[in-house]
Design a protein around this motif. Sequence first.
Motif, PDB file in Angstrom:
ATOM      1  N   ASP A 110      46.573  44.494  27.165  1.00  0.00           N
ATOM      2  CA  ASP A 110      45.265  44.653  27.762  1.00  0.00           C
ATOM      3  C   ASP A 110      45.497  45.209  29.166  1.00  0.00           C
ATOM      4  N   PHE A 115      43.861  45.193  31.689  1.00  0.00           N
ATOM      5  CA  PHE A 115      43.360  44.336  32.757  1.00  0.00           C
ATOM      6  C   PHE A 115      44.336  43.196  33.048  1.00  0.00           C
ATOM      7  N   HIS A 116      45.350  43.034  32.171  1.00  0.00           N
ATOM      8  CA  HIS A 116      46.377  41.991  32.322  1.00  0.00           C
ATOM      9  C   HIS A 116      47.696  42.566  31.821  1.00  0.00           C
ATOM     10  N   PRO A 175      51.577  43.365  31.163  1.00  0.00           N
ATOM     11  CA  PRO A 175      52.765  42.509  31.086  1.00  0.00           C
ATOM     12  C   PRO A 175      53.994  43.125  31.783  1.00  0.00           C
ATOM     13  N   ASP A 187      38.080  46.147  37.919  1.00  0.00           N
ATOM     14  CA  ASP A 187      39.030  45.225  37.298  1.00  0.00           C
ATOM     15  C   ASP A 187      40.385  45.887  37.085  1.00  0.00           C
ATOM     16  N   GLU A 225      44.361  45.189  38.880  1.00  0.00           N
ATOM     17  CA  GLU A 225      45.608  45.021  38.127  1.00  0.00           C
ATOM     18  C   GLU A 225      46.615  46.111  38.483  1.00  0.00           C
TER      19      GLU A 225
END
Length: 171
Positions: A65, A67-68, A70, A110, A114
Amino acid sequence: MLTNRPVSVVDTDQEALETLIGIHGGLRPILDVCFSRGSMWNGCSVQPGQTSDILFSSGLSCVADFFHLPYREASIGCLIWDPPHISDAGANSLMNKRYGTMNLERAIPDFLGEAQVVMKPGGLLLAKISDMVHGGAYRAYHAMMINELFLTGFELVDIVIRVKKNSPIDP
Protein backbone atom coordinates in the motif's frame (compact mmCIF):
# COMPACT_ATOMS: atom_id res chain seq x y z
CA MET A 1 7.35 15.21 -32.58
CA LEU A 2 7.60 18.89 -31.76
CA THR A 3 10.74 20.70 -32.85
CA ASN A 4 12.62 23.41 -30.97
CA ARG A 5 10.50 22.80 -27.93
CA PRO A 6 11.59 23.31 -24.34
CA VAL A 7 12.81 20.27 -22.42
CA SER A 8 9.79 20.68 -20.14
CA VAL A 9 7.37 19.57 -22.87
CA VAL A 10 7.34 15.87 -23.74
CA ASP A 11 5.28 13.54 -25.92
CA THR A 12 5.37 10.32 -23.89
CA ASP A 13 5.66 9.04 -20.35
CA GLN A 14 8.91 7.37 -21.34
CA GLU A 15 10.39 10.64 -22.57
CA ALA A 16 9.33 12.35 -19.33
CA LEU A 17 10.97 9.65 -17.18
CA GLU A 18 14.22 9.63 -19.13
CA THR A 19 14.40 13.44 -19.25
CA LEU A 20 13.74 13.97 -15.55
CA ILE A 21 15.93 11.13 -14.31
CA GLY A 22 18.67 12.34 -16.66
CA ILE A 23 18.44 15.98 -15.55
CA HIS A 24 18.35 15.20 -11.86
CA GLY A 25 21.06 12.56 -11.86
CA GLY A 26 21.33 8.92 -11.06
CA LEU A 27 19.51 8.80 -7.74
CA ARG A 28 19.18 5.16 -6.74
CA PRO A 29 17.34 3.07 -6.00
CA ILE A 30 14.39 4.03 -8.18
CA LEU A 31 11.08 2.86 -6.72
CA ASP A 32 7.88 2.96 -8.76
CA VAL A 33 5.09 2.53 -6.22
CA CYS A 34 2.30 2.26 -8.82
CA PHE A 35 4.05 -0.09 -11.23
CA SER A 36 0.95 -2.03 -12.25
CA ARG A 37 1.91 -3.60 -15.56
CA GLY A 38 4.86 -1.25 -16.09
CA SER A 39 3.53 0.32 -19.30
CA MET A 40 4.94 3.73 -18.37
CA TRP A 41 8.43 2.20 -18.57
CA ASN A 42 8.05 0.50 -21.99
CA GLY A 43 10.95 1.55 -24.22
CA CYS A 44 12.82 3.44 -21.47
CA SER A 45 16.57 3.20 -21.29
CA VAL A 46 16.30 3.47 -17.48
CA GLN A 47 14.29 0.97 -15.47
CA PRO A 48 13.10 1.03 -11.90
CA GLY A 49 15.21 -0.97 -9.49
CA GLN A 50 12.26 -1.73 -7.23
CA THR A 51 8.55 -1.81 -7.94
CA SER A 52 5.45 -2.20 -5.90
CA ASP A 53 1.76 -1.92 -6.49
CA ILE A 54 -1.39 -2.26 -4.47
CA LEU A 55 -3.34 -3.94 -7.28
CA PHE A 56 -1.14 -6.32 -9.25
CA SER A 57 1.60 -8.65 -8.03
CA SER A 58 3.04 -10.25 -11.16
CA GLY A 59 6.78 -9.62 -11.44
CA LEU A 60 6.87 -6.98 -8.72
CA SER A 61 9.44 -6.54 -5.97
CA CYS A 62 6.57 -6.40 -3.49
CA VAL A 63 2.88 -5.76 -3.21
CA ALA A 64 2.30 -2.83 -0.87
CA ASP A 65 0.00 0.00 0.00
CA PHE A 66 1.77 3.21 -1.05
CA PHE A 67 0.36 4.95 2.00
CA HIS A 68 2.34 2.48 4.18
CA LEU A 69 5.49 1.52 2.26
CA PRO A 70 7.56 -1.39 3.58
CA TYR A 71 10.92 0.33 3.02
CA ARG A 72 13.43 1.66 5.50
CA GLU A 73 13.44 5.34 6.35
CA ALA A 74 15.57 7.45 3.98
CA SER A 75 16.29 4.46 1.71
CA ILE A 76 14.83 5.51 -1.68
CA GLY A 77 16.68 7.93 -3.99
CA CYS A 78 13.98 8.35 -6.64
CA LEU A 79 10.30 7.72 -6.02
CA ILE A 80 7.82 7.48 -8.89
CA TRP A 81 4.08 7.97 -8.22
CA ASP A 82 1.49 7.51 -10.98
CA PRO A 83 -1.74 6.94 -9.04
CA PRO A 84 -5.10 6.05 -10.55
CA HIS A 85 -6.67 9.30 -11.74
CA ILE A 86 -10.24 8.08 -11.80
CA SER A 87 -12.22 8.73 -8.64
CA ASP A 88 -15.51 7.10 -9.56
CA ALA A 89 -15.10 4.33 -12.13
CA GLY A 90 -17.80 1.71 -11.81
CA ALA A 91 -16.92 -1.44 -9.88
CA ASN A 92 -17.12 -3.55 -13.06
CA SER A 93 -15.63 -1.00 -15.47
CA LEU A 94 -12.49 -1.77 -17.45
CA MET A 95 -10.72 1.29 -16.00
CA ASN A 96 -11.43 0.21 -12.43
CA LYS A 97 -10.31 -3.37 -13.10
CA ARG A 98 -7.13 -2.24 -14.82
CA TYR A 99 -6.07 0.72 -12.67
CA GLY A 100 -8.39 1.02 -9.70
CA THR A 101 -9.94 4.25 -8.48
CA MET A 102 -8.73 6.86 -6.05
CA ASN A 103 -9.80 10.18 -4.61
CA LEU A 104 -6.72 12.31 -5.30
CA GLU A 105 -7.84 15.13 -3.02
CA ARG A 106 -7.36 12.72 -0.10
CA ALA A 107 -4.55 10.62 -1.57
CA ILE A 108 -2.05 13.39 -2.38
CA PRO A 109 -1.36 14.58 1.19
CA ASP A 110 -1.35 11.03 2.59
CA PHE A 111 1.11 9.82 -0.04
CA LEU A 112 3.43 12.82 0.39
CA GLY A 113 3.65 12.14 4.11
CA GLU A 114 4.76 8.57 3.41
CA ALA A 115 7.15 9.71 0.66
CA GLN A 116 8.94 11.95 3.15
CA VAL A 117 9.62 8.93 5.35
CA VAL A 118 11.15 6.61 2.73
CA MET A 119 13.00 9.14 0.53
CA LYS A 120 16.69 9.89 1.02
CA PRO A 121 17.58 13.52 1.80
CA GLY A 122 17.81 15.31 -1.55
CA GLY A 123 15.86 12.50 -3.23
CA LEU A 124 13.67 12.97 -6.29
CA LEU A 125 9.90 12.48 -6.35
CA LEU A 126 8.35 12.17 -9.81
CA ALA A 127 4.56 12.34 -9.79
CA LYS A 128 2.38 11.90 -12.85
CA ILE A 129 -0.75 13.90 -12.15
CA SER A 130 -3.53 14.38 -14.71
CA ASP A 131 -6.05 17.17 -14.59
CA MET A 132 -9.52 16.25 -15.76
CA VAL A 133 -13.00 17.49 -16.42
CA HIS A 134 -15.57 15.37 -14.68
CA GLY A 135 -19.24 16.02 -14.06
CA GLY A 136 -18.87 19.42 -15.70
CA ALA A 137 -16.17 20.52 -13.25
CA TYR A 138 -12.47 21.02 -13.95
CA ARG A 139 -10.24 19.19 -11.46
CA ALA A 140 -6.83 20.87 -11.28
CA TYR A 141 -5.04 17.96 -9.63
CA HIS A 142 -1.63 19.34 -10.60
CA ALA A 143 -2.38 22.51 -8.60
CA MET A 144 -3.48 20.42 -5.61
CA MET A 145 -0.22 18.48 -5.85
CA ILE A 146 1.90 21.65 -6.01
CA ASN A 147 0.06 23.13 -3.02
CA GLU A 148 0.57 19.97 -0.95
CA LEU A 149 4.25 19.81 -1.92
CA PHE A 150 4.78 23.23 -0.39
CA LEU A 151 2.67 22.43 2.68
CA THR A 152 4.65 19.25 3.40
CA GLY A 153 8.07 20.85 2.89
CA PHE A 154 9.04 19.47 -0.50
CA GLU A 155 10.99 21.70 -2.88
CA LEU A 156 9.40 21.94 -6.33
CA VAL A 157 12.26 21.96 -8.85
CA ASP A 158 10.63 21.01 -12.14
CA ILE A 159 7.33 20.68 -13.93
CA VAL A 160 7.05 18.73 -17.16
CA ILE A 161 4.01 18.90 -19.41
CA ARG A 162 3.11 15.82 -21.42
CA VAL A 163 1.34 16.73 -24.64
CA LYS A 164 -1.53 14.38 -25.43
CA LYS A 165 -1.85 13.61 -29.11
CA ASN A 166 -5.49 12.54 -29.15
CA SER A 167 -7.33 14.40 -26.43
CA PRO A 168 -11.00 13.51 -26.17
CA ILE A 169 -13.36 16.07 -27.63
CA ASP A 170 -16.57 16.86 -25.80
CA PRO A 171 -19.44 16.67 -28.32
